[in-house]
Design an enzyme around this catalytic site. Sequence first.
Site, PDB file in Angstrom:
ATOM      1  N   HIS A 182       0.829  -1.194   0.000  1.00  8.92           N
ATOM      2  CA  HIS A 182       0.000   0.000   0.000  1.00  8.92           C
ATOM      3  C   HIS A 182       0.869   1.252   0.000  1.00  8.92           C
ATOM      4  O   HIS A 182       2.091   1.199   0.161  1.00  8.92           O
ATOM      5  CB  HIS A 182      -0.935  -0.006   1.203  1.00  8.92           C
ATOM      6  CG  HIS A 182      -2.039  -1.008   1.087  1.00  8.92           C
ATOM      7  ND1 HIS A 182      -3.054  -1.120   2.010  1.00  8.92           N
ATOM      8  CD2 HIS A 182      -2.293  -1.968   0.153  1.00  8.92           C
ATOM      9  CE1 HIS A 182      -3.883  -2.083   1.649  1.00  8.92           C
ATOM     10  NE2 HIS A 182      -3.432  -2.615   0.528  1.00  8.92           N
ATOM     11  N   GLU A 184       1.277   3.711   2.130  1.00  5.31           N
ATOM     12  CA  GLU A 184       2.029   4.006   3.348  1.00  5.31           C
ATOM     13  C   GLU A 184       3.301   3.168   3.432  1.00  5.31           C
ATOM     14  O   GLU A 184       4.368   3.664   3.825  1.00  5.31           O
ATOM     15  CB  GLU A 184       1.154   3.747   4.581  1.00  5.31           C
ATOM     16  CG  GLU A 184      -0.117   4.588   4.630  1.00  5.31           C
ATOM     17  CD  GLU A 184      -1.318   3.893   4.016  1.00  5.31           C
ATOM     18  OE1 GLU A 184      -2.428   4.078   4.530  1.00  5.31           O
ATOM     19  OE2 GLU A 184      -1.139   3.158   3.011  1.00  5.31           O
ATOM     20  N   CYS A 188      -5.525   1.269   6.325  1.00  6.96           N
ATOM     21  CA  CYS A 188      -6.289   0.059   6.614  1.00  6.96           C
ATOM     22  C   CYS A 188      -5.951  -0.485   8.002  1.00  6.96           C
ATOM     23  O   CYS A 188      -4.863  -0.273   8.528  1.00  6.96           O
ATOM     24  CB  CYS A 188      -6.049  -1.001   5.546  1.00  6.96           C
ATOM     25  SG  CYS A 188      -4.346  -1.563   5.425  1.00  6.96           S
ATOM     26  N   ALA A 197     -21.191   6.861 -29.718  1.00  6.62           N
ATOM     27  CA  ALA A 197     -20.881   7.882 -30.719  1.00  6.62           C
ATOM     28  C   ALA A 197     -22.071   8.001 -31.651  1.00  6.62           C
ATOM     29  O   ALA A 197     -22.706   6.987 -31.995  1.00  6.62           O
ATOM     30  CB  ALA A 197     -19.622   7.512 -31.493  1.00  6.62           C
ATOM     31  N   ASP A 206     -20.958  -7.167 -34.667  1.00  7.96           N
ATOM     32  CA  ASP A 206     -19.590  -6.653 -34.767  1.00  7.96           C
ATOM     33  C   ASP A 206     -18.506  -7.639 -34.332  1.00  7.96           C
ATOM     34  O   ASP A 206     -17.332  -7.414 -34.602  1.00  7.96           O
ATOM     35  CB  ASP A 206     -19.456  -5.373 -33.937  1.00  7.96           C
ATOM     36  CG  ASP A 206     -20.396  -4.282 -34.422  1.00  7.96           C
ATOM     37  OD1 ASP A 206     -20.700  -4.259 -35.631  1.00  7.96           O
ATOM     38  OD2 ASP A 206     -20.825  -3.463 -33.589  1.00  7.96           O
ATOM     39  N   GLU A 257     -20.704  -0.024 -23.681  1.00  5.75           N
ATOM     40  CA  GLU A 257     -20.562   0.442 -25.060  1.00  5.75           C
ATOM     41  C   GLU A 257     -21.630  -0.195 -25.955  1.00  5.75           C
ATOM     42  O   GLU A 257     -21.442  -0.301 -27.163  1.00  5.75           O
ATOM     43  CB  GLU A 257     -19.168   0.089 -25.596  1.00  5.75           C
ATOM     44  CG  GLU A 257     -18.022   0.878 -24.987  1.00  5.75           C
ATOM     45  CD  GLU A 257     -16.709   0.613 -25.722  1.00  5.75           C
ATOM     46  OE1 GLU A 257     -16.727   0.342 -26.935  1.00  5.75           O
ATOM     47  OE2 GLU A 257     -15.657   0.676 -25.070  1.00  5.75           O
TER      48      GLU A 257
END
Length: 336
Positions: free
Chosen positions: A52, A54, A81, A160, A215, A280
């Site tokens: 982590h 720290e 933590c 899009a 696709d 998407e």
Amino acid sequence: MEYANYIARCIEIARRGEYYVAPNPMVGALLVRNSDGQIVAEGWHEKYGEAHAEVNCFRNAETLSTVNFQHSTLFVSLEPCSHYGKTPPCAKLIIEKGVGKVVVGMLDPNPLVAGKGVQMLRDAGIEVVVGVMEKECRELNKRFLCLYEKNRPYVILKWAQTADGFVDIHRDVQSTKEHLNGALAISTPETKKLVHKMRAENMAIMVGTRTVLLDNPRLLNTHWEGRNPIRVTIDRHNVIPQNARILSDETETIVYRDRTDWPFITSDLAKRNIHSILVEGGPTLLNHILETGIWDEIHVEVAPELVIGEGVPAPKIVLPTDFEEIDGHRLYTLKA
């Protein structure tokens, strides 16, 4: 000592782990000498399952023989933590190092921590300040927070569309198999890169059945640094072929067949510890999600010079007045 400046630096270095630490949060830490406010060491969470912030900060500090932990302040963007997970508790390490003061950007919503880290430090006689730049710290880890505060992934919708509001020409699966109709090209090479950046930022990516059949996408992250997202799709009628590229072994794939409603899917993804998903899919999936109201961001790319007159309508939403422009295309962002 200006606390906000140091926490701002913690946020800045925390972002260096952005594409590699999920489902853990991004965290930055730095050790500051009390006598002159000098930053003597920095560290951030670099990769899931590893040290982590720290720990990395202390490791860097220990290369300097002049560091006095008792006369230093540790700044960290998220509460240290207090439990044993893949690594030992950071709060315990801070106590062992004899740090005199700790400044925390925000508390950790994970029930395994949730104030326990701060309390452990205070019980050890360490002065603790909490809530410095909390809004900015929350924005940094909005995906992680959504998982624990709303019990679901952070949901981003992306599509899009043409200037007259279509996402594609009319296509059918059979003609696509015969290579008679390809998808309408709307995005530019540069805006496509941004899509892959979004794939790297989120743990999962999702499309619907029709998109898979039309696709045959791989849904991998091939144009940005970071890991491939977990792929998610729906196959309620068992029509996706076994050789579909989304089912390849390049990365994990989750297929929903029996339960395909969005509230169930988000709940199940949360149980799998997936803190974010980029959708998407086509208009059918997107409109279903919009109807549930379970989403956090919408990103819409508009090609202002492209008009096709008829086709597959984009979801009907009101776009904001402000936008970013890339390659002549307009990029709109909405937040719930």
